[in-house]
Design a protein around this motif. Structure first.
Motif, short mmCIF file in Angstrom:
data_model
loop_
_atom_site.label_atom_id
_atom_site.label_comp_id
_atom_site.label_asym_id
_atom_site.label_seq_id
_atom_site.Cartn_x
_atom_site.Cartn_y
_atom_site.Cartn_z
N LEU A 186 0.83 -1.21 0.00
CA LEU A 186 0.00 0.00 0.00
C LEU A 186 0.86 1.26 0.00
N SER A 187 1.99 1.18 0.68
CA SER A 187 2.91 2.32 0.71
C SER A 187 3.55 2.54 -0.66
N ARG A 188 3.98 1.45 -1.31
CA ARG A 188 4.58 1.58 -2.64
C ARG A 188 3.59 2.14 -3.65
N GLN A 189 2.31 1.84 -3.47
CA GLN A 189 1.27 2.32 -4.37
C GLN A 189 0.88 3.77 -4.08
N GLY A 190 1.44 4.34 -3.00
CA GLY A 190 1.15 5.72 -2.64
C GLY A 190 -0.17 5.92 -1.94
N VAL A 191 -0.76 4.83 -1.48
CA VAL A 191 -2.06 4.93 -0.80
C VAL A 191 -1.89 5.39 0.64
N ILE A 192 -0.86 4.87 1.32
CA ILE A 192 -0.59 5.23 2.72
C ILE A 192 0.92 5.37 2.91
N THR A 193 1.29 5.96 4.03
CA THR A 193 2.65 5.84 4.54
C THR A 193 2.55 5.48 6.01
N THR A 194 3.54 4.75 6.48
CA THR A 194 3.59 4.38 7.89
C THR A 194 4.89 4.88 8.49
N GLY A 195 4.78 5.52 9.65
CA GLY A 195 5.96 6.01 10.34
C GLY A 195 6.30 5.16 11.54
N ASP A 196 7.19 5.65 12.37
CA ASP A 196 7.61 4.91 13.56
C ASP A 196 6.41 4.64 14.46
N HIS A 197 6.41 3.45 15.02
CA HIS A 197 5.38 3.07 16.00
C HIS A 197 3.98 3.22 15.41
N MET A 198 3.84 2.88 14.14
CA MET A 198 2.54 2.80 13.49
C MET A 198 1.80 4.13 13.42
N ASN A 199 2.51 5.18 13.07
CA ASN A 199 1.85 6.41 12.66
C ASN A 199 1.44 6.24 11.20
N ILE A 200 0.17 6.37 10.92
CA ILE A 200 -0.35 6.07 9.59
C ILE A 200 -0.94 7.33 8.97
N CYS A 201 -0.57 7.58 7.73
CA CYS A 201 -1.15 8.68 6.98
C CYS A 201 -1.75 8.11 5.69
N VAL A 202 -3.03 8.36 5.49
CA VAL A 202 -3.72 7.89 4.29
C VAL A 202 -3.67 9.02 3.26
N HIS A 203 -3.01 8.78 2.14
CA HIS A 203 -2.87 9.80 1.10
C HIS A 203 -3.99 9.71 0.06
N ASP A 204 -4.56 8.54 -0.09
CA ASP A 204 -5.61 8.34 -1.10
C ASP A 204 -6.74 7.54 -0.46
N MET A 205 -7.63 8.25 0.24
CA MET A 205 -8.71 7.58 0.96
C MET A 205 -9.68 6.90 0.00
N SER A 206 -9.88 7.49 -1.17
CA SER A 206 -10.79 6.90 -2.14
C SER A 206 -10.31 5.53 -2.59
N THR A 207 -9.02 5.43 -2.89
CA THR A 207 -8.46 4.14 -3.31
C THR A 207 -8.49 3.14 -2.16
#
Length: 228
Positions: A186-207
């Motif tokens: 999912l990260s490689r596809q640019g849908v999300i990124t995950t940081g240290d200790h499971m900080n999650i950012c959703v870049h493409d909520m629709s996908t």
């Protein structure tokens, strides 16, 4: 109208206690006469097989309550533990019942919360039985995001999940290896990124919603309780 948080802060705030990460509050088969209210942090309710495999049934988030008592009215049907540091109020269940009886608005709020629990379990069970690892993880991320944000729309879709990849897998019915691979994909596809200790950012909520096979508006109404 009183909310669960405001009422419990007023009446039971002095009974709150700090819980360390990894602490076990109940095990399956324990006598159960308490309802837990989470003020800070998370709790996890799970069941285990004899070989030690675990299925997390529910995460109890800040502002939520959880009663681990089974149908016999006296025994816990789950293990309750803290995946992170937490602050919890453990209420005698009979006292909690009286509190709900004395405050009909609070009873209604808790009723809506119980309906939301049933709805999200049904959604997750459907995907655990019929869907791919990618769909399961996408659904779990959206569920947790909606619950943590209380369903409020936001341009930023970042949130913190105080869990290990094994915890996430035990909730989605996947191994930690599957969770790791799926998050990386999912990260490689640019849908999300995950940081240290499971900080999650959703870049493409629709996908992410498409992958989870959900309509965001419908899911929000189903799993996020709202006041009247």
């Amino acid at each position: 109208m009183l909310t669960t948080h405001s009422l419990l802060e007023r009446t039971l705030g002095h009974k709150k206690r700090a819980i360390r990460k990894g602490a076990i509050l109940k095990v399956e088969g324990d006598t159960s006469r308490q309802t837990f209210y989470v003020r800070e942090g998370w709790l996890a309710a799970s069941q285990s097989l004899p070989d030690g495999d675990r299925q997390i049934l529910e995460f109890v988030l800040p502002g939520e309550t959880y009663d681990p008592t089974g149908a016999d009215g006296r025994t816990s049907f789950v293990k309750i533990e803290a995946p992170c540091e937490a602050v919890v109020v453990a209420m005698d269940t009979s006292a909690w019942t009286r509190l709900l009886q004395d405050h009909p608005d609070l009873w209604l709020e808790e009723r809506r919360a119980a309906n939301a629990v049933q709805a999200r379990r049904a959604e997750r069970m459907l995907r655990m039985g019929k869907s791919s690892a990618e769909t399961r993880i996408a659904y779990v991320l959206i569920e947790l995001y909606l619950r943590l944000s209380k369903g409020e729309p936001s341009e930023k879709h970042g949130f913190h999940v105080p869990l290990t990849q094994k915890d996430l897998g035990d909730y989605a019915g996947l191994s930690s290896v599957h969770v790791c691979r799926t998050l990386r994909r999912l990260s490689r596809q640019g849908v999300i990124t995950t940081g240290d200790h499971m900080n999650i950012c959703v870049h493409d909520m629709s996908t992410l919603a498409d992958l989870a096979d959900v309509d965001l508006g419908t899911l929000r109404r189903e799993i996020v309780p709202t006041s009247a």
